[in-house]
Write a protein that holds these residues in place. Structure first.
Motif, PDB file in Angstrom:
ATOM      1  N   TYR A  25       0.835  -1.199   0.000  1.00 22.94           N
ATOM      2  CA  TYR A  25       0.000   0.000   0.000  1.00 22.94           C
ATOM      3  C   TYR A  25       0.874   1.255   0.000  1.00 22.94           C
ATOM      4  CZ  TYR A  25      -3.141   3.615   1.737  1.00 22.94           C
ATOM      5  OH  TYR A  25      -3.839   4.776   1.904  1.00 22.94           O
ATOM      6  N   TYR A  28       2.608   1.699  -3.499  1.00 24.65           N
ATOM      7  CA  TYR A  28       1.724   2.213  -4.546  1.00 24.65           C
ATOM      8  C   TYR A  28       1.287   3.637  -4.251  1.00 24.65           C
ATOM      9  CZ  TYR A  28       1.700  -2.156  -7.011  1.00 24.65           C
ATOM     10  OH  TYR A  28       2.087  -3.251  -7.727  1.00 24.65           O
ATOM     11  N   LYS A  29       1.153   3.977  -2.997  1.00 26.54           N
ATOM     12  CA  LYS A  29       0.816   5.349  -2.633  1.00 26.54           C
ATOM     13  C   LYS A  29       1.943   6.297  -3.062  1.00 26.54           C
ATOM     14  CE  LYS A  29      -0.218   7.822   1.623  1.00 26.54           C
ATOM     15  NZ  LYS A  29      -0.460   7.678   3.050  1.00 26.54           N
ATOM     16  N   SER A  31       4.184   5.647  -5.384  1.00 30.76           N
ATOM     17  CA  SER A  31       4.265   5.573  -6.839  1.00 30.76           C
ATOM     18  C   SER A  31       3.227   6.487  -7.492  1.00 30.76           C
ATOM     19  CB  SER A  31       4.063   4.136  -7.299  1.00 30.76           C
ATOM     20  OG  SER A  31       4.120   4.060  -8.692  1.00 30.76           O
ATOM     21  N   ILE A  32       2.013   6.483  -6.982  1.00 30.71           N
ATOM     22  CA  ILE A  32       0.969   7.362  -7.508  1.00 30.71           C
ATOM     23  C   ILE A  32       1.334   8.818  -7.242  1.00 30.71           C
ATOM     24  CG2 ILE A  32      -1.434   8.072  -7.159  1.00 30.71           C
ATOM     25  CD1 ILE A  32      -2.076   5.082  -6.777  1.00 30.71           C
ATOM     26  N   PHE A  33       1.877   9.112  -6.071  1.00 23.65           N
ATOM     27  CA  PHE A  33       2.311  10.481  -5.765  1.00 23.65           C
ATOM     28  C   PHE A  33       3.383  10.938  -6.748  1.00 23.65           C
ATOM     29  CE2 PHE A  33       5.346  13.283  -3.598  1.00 23.65           C
ATOM     30  CZ  PHE A  33       4.512  14.364  -3.361  1.00 23.65           C
ATOM     31  N   LYS A  34       4.341  10.059  -7.037  1.00 21.01           N
ATOM     32  CA  LYS A  34       5.413  10.395  -7.977  1.00 21.01           C
ATOM     33  C   LYS A  34       4.848  10.648  -9.372  1.00 21.01           C
ATOM     34  CE  LYS A  34       7.995   7.607 -10.328  1.00 21.01           C
ATOM     35  NZ  LYS A  34       8.846   6.567 -10.813  1.00 21.01           N
ATOM     36  N   THR A  35       3.934   9.794  -9.805  1.00 22.81           N
ATOM     37  CA  THR A  35       3.343   9.951 -11.129  1.00 22.81           C
ATOM     38  C   THR A  35       2.543  11.245 -11.222  1.00 22.81           C
ATOM     39  OG1 THR A  35       3.203   7.551 -11.345  1.00 22.81           O
ATOM     40  CG2 THR A  35       1.829   8.854 -12.818  1.00 22.81           C
ATOM     41  N   LEU A  36       1.742  11.531 -10.214  1.00 28.78           N
ATOM     42  CA  LEU A  36       0.961  12.772 -10.216  1.00 28.78           C
ATOM     43  C   LEU A  36       1.857  14.003 -10.160  1.00 28.78           C
ATOM     44  CD1 LEU A  36      -2.008  11.852  -7.863  1.00 28.78           C
ATOM     45  CD2 LEU A  36      -2.062  12.174 -10.337  1.00 28.78           C
ATOM     46  N   PHE A 113       3.030   6.832 -16.763  1.00 32.13           N
ATOM     47  CA  PHE A 113       2.070   6.350 -15.769  1.00 32.13           C
ATOM     48  C   PHE A 113       2.381   4.944 -15.285  1.00 32.13           C
ATOM     49  CE2 PHE A 113      -1.992   4.603 -14.341  1.00 32.13           C
ATOM     50  CZ  PHE A 113      -2.341   5.567 -13.422  1.00 32.13           C
ATOM     51  N   PHE A 114       2.789   4.061 -16.185  1.00 34.41           N
ATOM     52  CA  PHE A 114       2.972   2.662 -15.811  1.00 34.41           C
ATOM     53  C   PHE A 114       4.421   2.297 -15.497  1.00 34.41           C
ATOM     54  CE2 PHE A 114      -0.959   2.492 -18.376  1.00 34.41           C
ATOM     55  CZ  PHE A 114      -1.799   2.064 -17.381  1.00 34.41           C
ATOM     56  N   PHE A 116       6.974   2.029 -12.985  1.00 37.99           N
ATOM     57  CA  PHE A 116       7.158   2.075 -11.543  1.00 37.99           C
ATOM     58  C   PHE A 116       8.613   1.895 -11.133  1.00 37.99           C
ATOM     59  CE2 PHE A 116       2.682   0.522 -11.788  1.00 37.99           C
ATOM     60  CZ  PHE A 116       2.117   1.660 -11.257  1.00 37.99           C
TER      61      PHE A 116
END
Length: 118
Positions: A25, A28-29, A31-36, A113-114, A116
């Motif tokens: 968790y 991925y949190k 990873s999403i922060f980095k992508t955003l 986006f993908f 990681f």
């Protein structure tokens, strides 16, 4: 005795599973922060450069329209000709390069986006 060992193994498995889920968790949190964050910074940079280029293009357009108008002794006709040229360029870009641009944007966005591993 065997029941105690089995019970301890299940408790250890439960604890390990819970740690795995929590770490997954968190990963991925982040990873999403980095992508955003990358997307937002790219958008801000794109908008800043776009605003400067828009201002430069606006001034160049006025200069060209005034030049064409002075050359033809009719300022309105100079602006009309330049507007027609931009309309033709826009139509050629839309119908000629739309699929290529969409494909390149999709590929770039998919990698950002993908991916990681970064």
């Amino acid at each position: 005795m065997a029941f105690n060992d089995l019970s301890e193994n299940f408790e250890g498995l439960n604890k390990s599973t819970q740690e795995f889920v929590e770490k997954n968790y968190e990963y991925y949190k982040l990873s999403i922060f980095k992508t955003l964050t990358k997307g937002t910074s790219s958008m801000v940079l794109f908008m800043s450069i776009g605003a400067v280029l828009f201002g430069a293009m606006l001034l160049l357009t006025f200069a060209m329209a005034l030049f064409i108008g002075a050359w033809l002794d009719n300022l309105g006709l100079g602006f009309l000709i330049l507007g027609g040229i931009y309309l033709i360029i826009a139509l050629v870009a839309y119908y000629g390069f739309r699929k290529t641009i969409e494909r390149k944007i999709l590929i770039k966005a998919s990698k950002d986006f993908f991916d990681f591993d970064d």
